[in-house]
Scaffold this active site. Structure first.
Site, mmCIF file in Angstrom:
data_model
loop_
_atom_site.group_PDB
_atom_site.id
_atom_site.type_symbol
_atom_site.label_atom_id
_atom_site.label_comp_id
_atom_site.label_asym_id
_atom_site.label_seq_id
_atom_site.Cartn_x
_atom_site.Cartn_y
_atom_site.Cartn_z
ATOM 1 N N ASP A 7 34.591 34.145 38.436
ATOM 2 C CA ASP A 7 36.042 33.994 38.377
ATOM 3 C C ASP A 7 36.604 34.219 39.773
ATOM 4 O O ASP A 7 35.940 34.802 40.635
ATOM 5 C CB ASP A 7 36.665 35.002 37.396
ATOM 6 C CG ASP A 7 38.160 34.776 37.260
ATOM 7 O OD1 ASP A 7 38.553 33.653 36.899
ATOM 8 O OD2 ASP A 7 38.943 35.698 37.550
ATOM 9 N N SER A 8 37.846 33.784 39.954
ATOM 10 C CA SER A 8 38.504 34.003 41.245
ATOM 11 C C SER A 8 38.778 35.489 41.472
ATOM 12 O O SER A 8 39.003 35.912 42.594
ATOM 13 C CB SER A 8 39.809 33.212 41.288
ATOM 14 O OG SER A 8 40.629 33.572 40.194
ATOM 15 N N CYS A 70 37.147 30.943 35.307
ATOM 16 C CA CYS A 70 38.412 30.587 35.957
ATOM 17 C C CYS A 70 38.819 29.152 35.615
ATOM 18 O O CYS A 70 38.055 28.202 35.861
ATOM 19 C CB CYS A 70 38.217 30.735 37.462
ATOM 20 S SG CYS A 70 39.661 30.312 38.430
ATOM 21 N N ASN A 71 40.012 29.008 35.073
ATOM 22 C CA ASN A 71 40.501 27.667 34.718
ATOM 23 C C ASN A 71 40.712 26.808 35.961
ATOM 24 O O ASN A 71 40.438 25.610 35.950
ATOM 25 C CB ASN A 71 41.840 27.778 33.972
ATOM 26 C CG ASN A 71 41.677 28.352 32.593
ATOM 27 O OD1 ASN A 71 41.708 27.637 31.608
ATOM 28 N ND2 ASN A 71 41.489 29.663 32.493
ATOM 29 N N THR A 72 41.198 27.440 37.033
ATOM 30 C CA THR A 72 41.487 26.686 38.255
ATOM 31 C C THR A 72 40.183 26.143 38.854
ATOM 32 O O THR A 72 40.094 24.964 39.202
ATOM 33 C CB THR A 72 42.228 27.585 39.271
ATOM 34 O OG1 THR A 72 43.369 28.155 38.620
ATOM 35 C CG2 THR A 72 42.672 26.803 40.472
ATOM 36 N N GLU A 150 48.180 41.479 36.372
ATOM 37 C CA GLU A 150 47.344 42.283 37.283
ATOM 38 C C GLU A 150 48.003 43.600 37.663
ATOM 39 O O GLU A 150 47.337 44.606 37.831
ATOM 40 C CB GLU A 150 46.994 41.479 38.539
ATOM 41 C CG GLU A 150 46.015 40.384 38.208
ATOM 42 C CD GLU A 150 45.138 39.966 39.366
ATOM 43 O OE1 GLU A 150 45.155 40.610 40.421
ATOM 44 O OE2 GLU A 150 44.422 38.973 39.180
ATOM 45 N N CYS A 181 44.762 29.887 31.511
ATOM 46 C CA CYS A 181 44.571 30.775 32.664
ATOM 47 C C CYS A 181 43.956 32.060 32.133
ATOM 48 O O CYS A 181 44.358 32.557 31.069
ATOM 49 C CB CYS A 181 45.913 31.054 33.333
ATOM 50 S SG CYS A 181 45.817 32.290 34.631
ATOM 51 N N HIS A 183 44.276 35.073 32.706
ATOM 52 C CA HIS A 183 45.117 36.255 32.473
ATOM 53 C C HIS A 183 45.972 36.172 31.211
ATOM 54 O O HIS A 183 46.445 37.193 30.717
ATOM 55 C CB HIS A 183 46.057 36.470 33.661
ATOM 56 C CG HIS A 183 45.358 36.823 34.936
ATOM 57 N ND1 HIS A 183 44.430 36.002 35.532
ATOM 58 C CD2 HIS A 183 45.465 37.921 35.727
ATOM 59 C CE1 HIS A 183 43.995 36.571 36.641
ATOM 60 N NE2 HIS A 183 44.607 37.741 36.784
#
Ligand code: DGL
Length: 251
Positions: A7-8, A70-72, A150, A181, A183
């Site tokens: 993940d990012s 991570c979706n991005t 976050e 996303c 989160h």
């Protein structure tokens, strides 16, 4: 079986949580690119470059499969990563789409995709949904939810104000909302309440379990297992471990 989760940053912990609950793997190596998060505001080539570097990170860990939480990164870098990887790589977009198809058969249903600006502008979710015949798809970049989660801002008024701002143009609750996303599952109850419990929420962490079972024949262990997890981060690994402690076991 040993899986890698990329993940990012810390967001992929929501996917890790679903995977741990399902008891799919004996061992997991989690890598968050915390030094360079967020990916969701970056350009395509940067996201691809960073994601390919994550492959180098995993090389000495001898994983059997890599999950891009991570979706991005899944939106932009999945193909480039697959082309260079010795092990299978699973992103979160396909599982999310499949989960939506399983739940929503009416192609005229309204579908809202919530994600980072990069994921939305990639069209990764919207294009696939369109290919599947869905006619009413709206993509909405809601990146401000990421730092709110976050920062652990639990003040209802802050979240309500941001939801009010983003969701102002949506006059009726959508039939389904893709939480596109990492989160967003953590604020799913608030989103659900905002839309008066009228929308079906799709969580890619949960969707990936079904996907791994159906497409990779990875099934839960019969007996309850204690998965061994190793956390790695490109910056501040201690902060990642602390967030993991909170998100995995105390939320
Ligand atoms: N993990 C990212 C995603 O799911 C969100 C955080 C970021 O922008 O890097 O799109």
């Amino acid at each position: 079986m040993k899986a890698g989760i990329f993940d990012s940053g810390v967001g992929g912990l929501t996917v890790l949580k679903s995977i741990l609950k399902a008891g799919l793997f004996d061992e997991i190596v989690y890598y968050g690119d915390t030094a360079r998060v967020p990916y969701g505001v970056k350009d395509k080539q940067t996201i691809i470059n960073f994601s390919l570097q994550a492959l180098d990170f995993f090389a000495p860990h001898h994983i059997d499969i890599l999950i891009i939480a991570c979706n991005t990164a899944s939106s932009y870098a999945l193909e480039a990563m697959r082309a260079q990887s010795p092990v299978p790589i699973v992103g979160v977009i396909e599982p999310g789409i499949q989960a939506l198809q399983d739940k929503i058969t009416d192609k005229t249903a309204s579908i809202l995709v919530l994600a980072t600006a990069a994921t939305i502008s990639s069209g990764a979710y919207q294009n696939r949904l369109q290919t599947q015949g869905y006619q009413h798809i709206q993509g909405l970049a809601t990146g401000l939810f990421v730092p709110i989660v976050e920062e652990g801002i639990i003040d209802k008024k802050v979240l309500e104000a941001v939801m009010g701002y983003y969701f102002a143009p949506i006059t009726t609750p959508p039939k389904a909302i893709i939480l596109g996303c990492t989160h967003f599952p953590l604020i799913a109850p608030a989103i659900d309440t905002f839309f008066q419990h009228q929308s079906i929420l799709i969580h890619s962490g949960d969707a990936i379990i079904t996907h791994l079972q159906n497409n990779y024949h990875i099934t839960p262990h019969k007996e309850k297992i204690q998965t061994k997890i190793n956390f790695y981060a490109s910056g501040n690994p201690l902060a990642l471990e602390q967030t993991a402690q909170k998100w995995l076991y105390n939320l």
